[in-house]
Motif scaffolding. Structure first.
Motif, PDB file in Angstrom:
ATOM      1  N   THR A 169     -21.263  20.886  22.165  1.00  0.00           N
ATOM      2  CA  THR A 169     -20.110  20.938  21.265  1.00  0.00           C
ATOM      3  C   THR A 169     -20.535  21.396  19.870  1.00  0.00           C
ATOM      4  N   THR A 170     -21.649  20.855  19.386  1.00  0.00           N
ATOM      5  CA  THR A 170     -22.158  21.244  18.068  1.00  0.00           C
ATOM      6  C   THR A 170     -22.563  22.714  18.047  1.00  0.00           C
ATOM      7  N   ALA A 171     -23.181  23.174  19.143  1.00  0.00           N
ATOM      8  CA  ALA A 171     -23.565  24.591  19.231  1.00  0.00           C
ATOM      9  C   ALA A 171     -22.335  25.490  19.173  1.00  0.00           C
ATOM     10  N   ALA A 172     -21.270  25.098  19.870  1.00  0.00           N
ATOM     11  CA  ALA A 172     -20.032  25.884  19.847  1.00  0.00           C
ATOM     12  C   ALA A 172     -19.453  25.940  18.436  1.00  0.00           C
ATOM     13  N   GLN A 173     -19.482  24.826  17.746  1.00  0.00           N
ATOM     14  CA  GLN A 173     -18.962  24.780  16.379  1.00  0.00           C
ATOM     15  C   GLN A 173     -19.803  25.623  15.436  1.00  0.00           C
ATOM     16  N   ALA A 174     -21.125  25.558  15.584  1.00  0.00           N
ATOM     17  CA  ALA A 174     -22.005  26.355  14.727  1.00  0.00           C
ATOM     18  C   ALA A 174     -21.754  27.844  14.916  1.00  0.00           C
TER      19      ALA A 174
END
Length: 349
Positions: A169-174
């Motif tokens: 999820t964090t990778a997608a947001q970044a």
């Protein structure tokens, strides 16, 4: 904390039963090595019981025999203790024993040399003490007071797989926010978190052994079998996801175009990991996880058919590799997983 309390109960019970059994069967006043071996087996409860129990009891037996034989020939003292430890560990190494076998052989040799009475007639009773203690320890951990394998597994799997999903999820947001610093920080966190996944593999092996050998836990075998078959592929997916995060960080720094489908695909992987964990626990066929994995591949395929840079293309390729890993974790055979990924990438799956 509850797990450690149960281990304490197991250890206390095993020590008492081993002392009674050795005293009753061998009729000796000092059944020291039976409780020691029993507690050692309990101490291996977080790993493979059967293998470690054999190592432990073998180490105790080796230490006892070497200690008694050398004490009978040389007496006791500082240099004799050193020689006993050296010989016991050397023999364990010569038979290609593990570290646990060597440590147990050396530690028991010290105990024989410094604490136990010097009596050449005790070699066999001491070895039998160790065997009795090992058997009692296994009896306690597998039959009398077995740990709940699913509860033990969840204590490790919940944070490990939850963290893996959160990383996606964090990778997608970044990627969506074009935040290269966030991607770099995430990559550092993922490198630091790898031992959590390694720990999961250990716990799955231990829990599966309890479920297979403990009649009280047989009903958990199906759920644990799913974890046992899938954890290797989950670990591979996690390692491949680090490459994905590294590449997406480069794509952001290089100001490559990022179609919105690409971060959407990564987010779907996070959802797939969460659902796979839930389906493992409920022993359901992981249909929902497979659907989300294939949905992620389709989104990545759409992104690849648009204006996308070199690193973005590698991100898409890595997503397909991770998809194959996750499908394998759901029980899909290798060739079928590849076929499903190809069809989904082309927009047909």
């Amino acid at each position: 904390m509850q797990t450690y309390f149960i281990l304490a109960v197991q250890a206390g019970l095993a020590a008492a039963l081993a002392w009674l059994a050795a005293r009753g069967l061998l009729g000796k006043e000092d059944p020291t090595f039976a409780p020691a071996a029993a507690v050692g087996v309990i101490a291996s409860a977080i790993g493979n019981h059967a293998r470690r129990a054999v190592e432990l009891v073998s180490g105790v037996g080796l230490g006892v025999l070497v200690g008694d034989l050398l004490i009978g020939a040389t007496g006791t003292g500082a240099w004799q203790t050193g020689v006993i430890v050296f010989v016991a560990i050397a023999i364990a190494a010569a038979v290609r024993g593990t570290g646990a076998l060597m440590v147990q052989a050396g530690g028991t040799g010290v105990l024989v040399a410094t604490v136990s009475p010097t009596n050449p007639d005790l070699e066999l009773p001491r070895t039998l003490n160790a065997l009795i203690g090992g058997a009692i320890g296994l009896l306690v951990v597998l039959i009398i007071v077995p740990l709940n394998p699913m509860r033990t597994l969840r204590r490790v799997a919940d944070p490990a797989l939850g963290t893996f999903a959160a990383y996606m999820t964090t990778a997608a947001q970044a990627l969506a926010c074009r935040d290269a610093c966030a991607a770099d920080e995430l990559l550092d966190e993922m490198r630091a978190a790898e031992p959590e996944l390694d720990r999961l593999d250990e716990v799955v092996i231990a829990a599966d052994e309890v479920a297979r050998h403990s009649p009280l836990r047989w009903r958990r075998r199906r759920a644990l079998a799913a974890y046992s078959q899938g954890v290797e592929h989950m670990e591979r997916a996690f390692r491949n996801s680090r490459t994905l995060v590294r590449r997406l960080g480069t794509a952001v720094r290089e100001k490559e175009p990022v179609p919105f489908e690409l971060p959407a695909a990564i987010e779907l992987y996070g959802e797939a990991i969460r659902m796979l964990h839930r389906e493992y626990l409920t022993t359901k066929e992981p249909v929902g996880a497979r659907e989300r994995v294939l949905a992620a591949v389709r989104e990545a395929g759409k992104a690849c058919r648009q204006d996308i840079g070199f690193c973005g293309t590698i991100v898409v390729s890595q997503l397909r590799t991770i998809a194959n890993d996750l499908l394998r974790a759901t029980g899909v055979p290798r060739n079928e997983a590849r076929r499903m990924v190809r069809r989904a990438a082309a927009g047909y799956g």
